[in-house]
Motif scaffolding. Structure first.
Motif, short mmCIF file in Angstrom:
data_model
loop_
_atom_site.label_atom_id
_atom_site.label_comp_id
_atom_site.label_asym_id
_atom_site.label_seq_id
_atom_site.Cartn_x
_atom_site.Cartn_y
_atom_site.Cartn_z
N VAL A 36 10.25 -27.84 -14.92
CA VAL A 36 9.49 -28.72 -15.80
C VAL A 36 8.63 -27.88 -16.75
N ASP A 87 9.22 -24.80 -17.78
CA ASP A 87 10.13 -24.18 -18.76
C ASP A 87 10.56 -25.19 -19.82
N LYS A 88 10.82 -26.41 -19.41
CA LYS A 88 11.32 -27.44 -20.32
C LYS A 88 10.27 -27.83 -21.37
N HIS A 89 9.00 -27.90 -20.98
CA HIS A 89 7.95 -28.44 -21.85
C HIS A 89 7.02 -27.38 -22.44
N GLN A 90 7.14 -26.14 -22.00
CA GLN A 90 6.20 -25.10 -22.39
C GLN A 90 6.13 -24.88 -23.90
N ASP A 91 7.25 -24.74 -24.57
CA ASP A 91 7.23 -24.45 -26.00
C ASP A 91 6.53 -25.55 -26.79
N ARG A 92 6.80 -26.80 -26.44
CA ARG A 92 6.19 -27.92 -27.15
C ARG A 92 4.68 -27.94 -26.95
N LEU A 93 4.23 -27.71 -25.72
CA LEU A 93 2.79 -27.75 -25.45
C LEU A 93 2.07 -26.53 -26.02
N LEU A 132 3.85 -34.79 -16.30
CA LEU A 132 5.16 -34.49 -16.88
C LEU A 132 6.19 -34.57 -15.77
N GLU A 133 7.11 -35.47 -15.92
CA GLU A 133 8.23 -35.62 -14.98
C GLU A 133 7.75 -35.70 -13.53
#
Length: 69
Positions: free
Chosen positions: A6, A8-14, A53-54
């Motif tokens: 989770v 890894d999936k959302h890190q760039d956006r945040l 998140l998720e």
């Protein structure tokens, strides 16, 4: 999905949110949480960062500015 997946999936956006200085995995009351580190906690950042998140709770921590050495 694991908490690491989770992250890894959302890190760039945040990390693209102004004021966010880093992210990681932590623990609160024996449960894993996603930690979003910010220069300073503001109402705008609180509104722009989800509470979870998720299925994993998200904690916001004031870290101050982070500079590479």
């Amino acid at each position: 999905m694991t908490i690491e997946e989770v992250l890894d999936k959302h890190q760039d956006r945040l990390l693209a949110v102004p004021g966010v200085t880093g992210m990681g995995v932590g623990e609160r009351a024996g449960q894993p949480v996603l930690v979003v580190m910010v220069a300073a906690i503001t109402p705008e950042l609180r509104a722009g960062i989800p509470a979870s998140l998720e299925g994993y709770p998200v904690e916001i921590e004031a870290s101050g500015e982070i500079h590479a050495l």
